[in-house]
Scaffold this active site. Structure first.
Site, PDB file in Angstrom:
ATOM      1  N   TYR A 111      -0.731  27.628   3.784  1.00  0.00           N
ATOM      2  CA  TYR A 111      -0.484  26.303   4.304  1.00  0.00           C
ATOM      3  C   TYR A 111      -0.052  26.661   6.034  1.00  0.00           C
ATOM      4  CZ  TYR A 111       1.454  21.690   5.022  1.00  0.00           C
ATOM      5  OH  TYR A 111       1.759  20.335   5.247  1.00  0.00           O
ATOM      6  N   LYS A 183      -2.100  20.298  -0.070  1.00  0.00           N
ATOM      7  CA  LYS A 183      -0.861  19.631  -0.261  1.00  0.00           C
ATOM      8  C   LYS A 183      -0.797  19.510  -1.992  1.00  0.00           C
ATOM      9  CE  LYS A 183       0.963  18.292   3.469  1.00  0.00           C
ATOM     10  NZ  LYS A 183       2.450  18.314   3.785  1.00  0.00           N
TER      11      LYS A 183
END
Length: 573
Positions: A111, A183
């Site tokens: 991420y 996500k």
């Protein structure tokens, strides 16, 4: 491990055998069915794999050990990110087990900030497509294209982005598919959302990024970003087609531009179960940290004064969550609650005379000009006049919280609450080490990216990270399992309270304001339970058989959370 003895073991999402329609090489080419060296002997025989694999049968843990050694040989974080993406495309269970085992170490690789670099280089690193690509010049076939991803029972969670404002790095066009994928990876890691029941989507509307427009390798529409009526029609067609094809799916909006994010959320929130992480997720996790800090500093919610520096999608989302909570908890009106918040953006303090320059999200927080007729409206001037308890940065202006500003704030409140949240790390408004120095160790701090512990005057402080991943996956899990008709404000407040209750600072004021990401799966159970109970109370839950006792509800949730473990394969043509 999944609880095979649970009374809820027969639920559709509970662990059980997987039906596999392949034999031979196609089994090994499927990221969903492939177990590599871990196939047991009877499955090697049934699926004709003996000649396709080395003879030694290994455990998943042994595979993780080998994969981690390979991971460590990669020279930099982007190479590690690419290695993990390749593994995910080959063996889904092994990928998630590896990352779960080393979550804290790998989080910044899968991420922010590394994923931002991967998105910037999407067209150059491209190997294998993943997700759903829809483009604005081909709107008549959206339903047909979505049909390729299953039936109404196959998709629980959709993340969709148009790529206009990605992770603080701006317009990335079709590369936004990677933020949708990232996500969804987090929802699986953090809340057990089934990876095979997810759909990442990019709405390619073109791009205003000159570098991409001039890049011969760019894979998206090579045209200026389309706006206005045609853009709105595109979004609406997608929403309607997605709801028709996957009527139980929860839709998560991600990284839409400033002028679109708020109005799209406002349009669809009363109609469908949806969520914008940049607005609501950031608001929820920041609010949870702030409530914990107010508890430590003994400042009452009805008296708190908050300055938000950077009033885009994230800043106004945080302001919304704070004002909603003040109104809910103190019985003030929303207008009264919003007066406890001062928002600053490029023109300085937002005031009503800015008129059409204000976005819809900014308008509720614009101050009367008469309040500020006698002075400047920059951050330092606002700090001097307001004496805030809380200073939040979502500006992407590195170093904006200067020593003068922080010392001025600390002169007027006992424990300044300071959240420099811009990410990646290089865009932070201030470094924690400086904040402790300038406040003589009195600051209560949370940041938007990971920072190492800080030692000040012999005391070592772990830095809380306002990581949306401690919040939005649990909210999504609650929405999916309850099959809620809508995501209400009360459900979000319930999620915030559940996250706040996990704050280590509530037990020890010197501990972080938010829990560590390593504890996130149990946090997600807490949040999902709170969201589900609130959905039931508000009459928004549509799922059948939701337990009414706390212990059974948690068992019901856990049994339906996906685990990174190999399931038995059963052949069916």
């Amino acid at each position: 491990m999944s609880d095979t003895n649970s009374k809820f073991r027969d639920l559709p999402r509970a662990a059980g055998p997987l039906i596999c329609p392949y034999k031979g090489t196609p089994v090994l080419l499927s990221h969903k069915f492939n177990k590599g060296s871990a196939f047991p002997d009877h499955e090697r025989a049934e699926f004709k794999l003996h000649s396709l694999l080395p003879p030694n049968i290994q455990t998943l843990e042994e595979q993780v050990q080998r994969a981690y050694q390979q991971y460590q040989t990669r020279p930099d974080d982007l190479a590690k990110n690419t290695f993990l993406a390749s593994m995910k495309a080959q063996n889904e269970v092994l990928y998630f087990k590896l990352v779960q085992t080393h979550l804290k170490e790998m989080f910044s690789v899968i991420y922010t900030p590394t994923e931002g670099e991967a998105i910037e280089n999407y067209s150059r690193l491209f190997r294998k497509p993943e997700g759903c690509f829809l483009n604005i010049n081909d709107q008549d076939h959206i339903d047909e294209y979505l049909a390729a991803f299953g039936t109404e029972e196959d998709v629980d969670y959709i993340v969709v982005s148009d790529g206009e404002e990605i992770l603080g790095i701006g317009d990335q066009g079709v590369g936004a598919i990677l933020i949708s994928i990232a996500k969804l990876v987090l929802t699986t890691l953090c809340a057990g959302i089934h990876p095979s029941r997810q759909l990442p989507v990019v709405l390619d509307c073109g791009t205003d990024n000159e570098g991409l427009l001039n890049d011969v390798l760019y894979l998206g529409l090579r045209q200026r970003r389309v706006r206005g009526e045609k853009y709105d029609e595109f979004v609406d067609r997608f929403i309607k087609a997605a709801r028709k094809r996957f009527p139980k799916a929860y839709i998560h909006f991600e990284d839409f531009g400033l002028n679109n994010a708020r109005r799209i959320l406002d349009k669809y929130q009363p109609q469908i179960p949806c969520f914008n992480d940049d607005i609501q997720g950031t608001g929820c996790v920041t609010l949870a940290a702030m409530l914990a800090a107010l508890h430590v500093s003994q400042v009452k919610l009805e008296e708190v004064r908050v300055v938000i520096f950077g009033s885009g999608t994230a800043g106004t989302g945080i302001a919304d969550q704070i004002s909603d909570t003040i109104a809910t908890e103190t019985q003030k009106s929303t207008d009264e609650a919003s007066k406890q918040i001062w928002c600053i953006d490029k023109p300085g303090l937002l005031v009503k005379s800015h008129g059409d320059q204000l976005t819809e999200g900014q308008k509720p927080f614009a101050r009367d000009d008469a309040e500020w007729s006698d002075g400047d409206r920059d951050l330092l001037s606002v700090i001097k006049k307001v004496h805030p308890h809380v200073l939040i940065g979502t500006s992407t202006k590195p170093g904006a919280f200067t020593e003068e500003i922080i010392r001025e704030m600390a002169d007027h409140v006992e424990q300044p609450i300071i959240f420099p949240l811009s990410n990646p790390t290089r865009l932070h408004e201030a470094k924690p080490v400086d904040l402790y120095e300038w406040t003589d160790g009195r600051a209560l701090i949370a940041t938007g990216s990971p920072f190492p512990p800080v030692t000040h005057n012999g005391t070592t402080y772990d830095i809380a990270e306002c990581n949306n991943s401690t919040c939005f996956p649990g909210i999504g899990l609650g929405a999916v399992l309850s099959q809620c008709r809508l995501m209400s404000k009360k459900m979000l407040v319930a999620a915030v309270e559940a996250l706040k209750a996990r704050s280590p600072a509530l037990k020890n004021p010197s501990k972080p304001l938010l829990p560590d990401v390593e504890d996130v799966r149990e946090i997600s159970v807490d949040i999902a339970a709170a969201v589900i109970l609130c959905a039931v109370e508000e009459g928004l839950a549509q799922a059948e058989g939701i337990p009414t006792t706390d212990s059974e509800l948690r068992e019901w949730i856990r049994v339906q959370m996906w685990e990174a473990e190999y399931r038995p394969l059963v052949y069916k043509d």
